[in-house]
Motif scaffolding. Structure first.
Motif, PDB file in Angstrom:
ATOM      1  N   VAL A   1       0.844  -1.192   0.000  1.00 56.64           N
ATOM      2  CA  VAL A   1       0.000   0.000   0.000  1.00 56.64           C
ATOM      3  C   VAL A   1       0.882   1.247   0.000  1.00 56.64           C
ATOM      4  N   PHE A   2       0.541   2.183  -0.898  1.00 56.39           N
ATOM      5  CA  PHE A   2       1.252   3.454  -0.999  1.00 56.39           C
ATOM      6  C   PHE A   2       0.242   4.596  -0.915  1.00 56.39           C
ATOM      7  N   ALA A   3       0.647   5.691  -0.273  1.00 58.58           N
ATOM      8  CA  ALA A   3      -0.206   6.880  -0.201  1.00 58.58           C
ATOM      9  C   ALA A   3      -0.127   7.631  -1.520  1.00 58.58           C
ATOM     10  N   GLU A   4      -1.279   8.033  -2.027  1.00 58.51           N
ATOM     11  CA  GLU A   4      -1.333   8.899  -3.205  1.00 58.51           C
ATOM     12  C   GLU A   4      -1.565  10.336  -2.758  1.00 58.51           C
ATOM     13  N   ASN A   5      -2.438  10.519  -1.788  1.00 54.48           N
ATOM     14  CA  ASN A   5      -2.676  11.802  -1.112  1.00 54.48           C
ATOM     15  C   ASN A   5      -3.396  11.467   0.189  1.00 54.48           C
ATOM     16  N   ASP A   6      -3.976  12.461   0.825  1.00 53.54           N
ATOM     17  CA  ASP A   6      -4.593  12.226   2.134  1.00 53.54           C
ATOM     18  C   ASP A   6      -5.734  11.219   2.119  1.00 53.54           C
ATOM     19  N   SER A   7      -6.436  11.112   0.996  1.00 55.12           N
ATOM     20  CA  SER A   7      -7.622  10.252   0.978  1.00 55.12           C
ATOM     21  C   SER A   7      -7.611   9.188  -0.116  1.00 55.12           C
ATOM     22  N   HIS A   8      -6.488   8.994  -0.784  1.00 53.62           N
ATOM     23  CA  HIS A   8      -6.380   7.985  -1.842  1.00 53.62           C
ATOM     24  C   HIS A   8      -5.106   7.162  -1.660  1.00 53.62           C
ATOM     25  N   SER A   9      -5.210   5.906  -2.049  1.00 52.39           N
ATOM     26  CA  SER A   9      -4.078   4.987  -1.940  1.00 52.39           C
ATOM     27  C   SER A   9      -3.900   4.224  -3.238  1.00 52.39           C
ATOM     28  N   ARG A  10      -2.700   3.717  -3.388  1.00 51.17           N
ATOM     29  CA  ARG A  10      -2.386   2.837  -4.517  1.00 51.17           C
ATOM     30  C   ARG A  10      -1.992   1.493  -3.914  1.00 51.17           C
ATOM     31  N   LEU A  11      -2.728   0.462  -4.273  1.00 48.85           N
ATOM     32  CA  LEU A  11      -2.440  -0.892  -3.824  1.00 48.85           C
ATOM     33  C   LEU A  11      -1.760  -1.611  -4.989  1.00 48.85           C
ATOM     34  N   VAL A  12      -0.532  -2.064  -4.780  1.00 50.34           N
ATOM     35  CA  VAL A  12       0.219  -2.748  -5.825  1.00 50.34           C
ATOM     36  C   VAL A  12       0.238  -4.239  -5.499  1.00 50.34           C
TER      37      VAL A  12
END
Length: 147
Positions: free
Chosen positions: A90-101
């Motif tokens: 899991v990576f943060a994209e911004n305060d309310s969105h994430s990127r799950l790889v």
């Protein structure tokens, strides 16, 4: 070795996504409900039952809270896998969105089309499930604030 890499953009904070990913015993409730119908833990192993009746035994290789990374390997199931290792991070994209790889390495190569199809479907369910859980949690908090 064949590799499938899938990036999933999720409308949720990284800690919310990681909480669902790391809950290795609740895959059927918090991660891919409907796609899986049961999860059982047996020491370092997780046994998943899929909606089509297939059962897979996975070794939980690592749960890394600092890196927000879960690694696992399918060690038993219907598919004739010679090798399987996968991870979620899991990576943060911004305060309310994430990127799950989600990265999956496997042999034999001939299973690529079937595994890609499963990854695509699983990714859709993960995104929907986590976003729905976050939305339901925020609505519960709003109702609590109104009192």
């Amino acid at each position: 070795m064949a590799t499938i890499r899938k990036e999933i953009m999720i409308e949720a904070k990284p800690e919310q996504v990681w909480d669902a990913v790391r809950d290795v015993g609740a895959v059927h409730r918090r991660f891919v409900p409907g796609y899986t119908v049961d999860t059982r833990l047996d020491g370092d192993y997780r046994i998943l039952t899929f909606s089509n009746g297939a059962v897979v035994r996975e070794l939980i290789v690592a749960v890394d809270d600092e890196a927000c990374r879960l690694a696992y390997a399918v060690v038993e199931g219907r598919m004739p896998l010679v090798h399987h290792h996968a991870s979620f991070q899991v990576f943060a994209e911004n305060d309310s969105h994430s990127r799950l790889v989600w990265i999956t390495d496997f042999l034999p190569h001939e299973l690529a089309a079937e595994i890609r199809m499963r990854v695509e479907r699983g990714a859709e369910v993960m995104k929907q499930t986590i976003e729905a859980e976050v939305k339901a949690d925020s609505q519960c908090h709003k109702k609590g604030d109104e009192k």
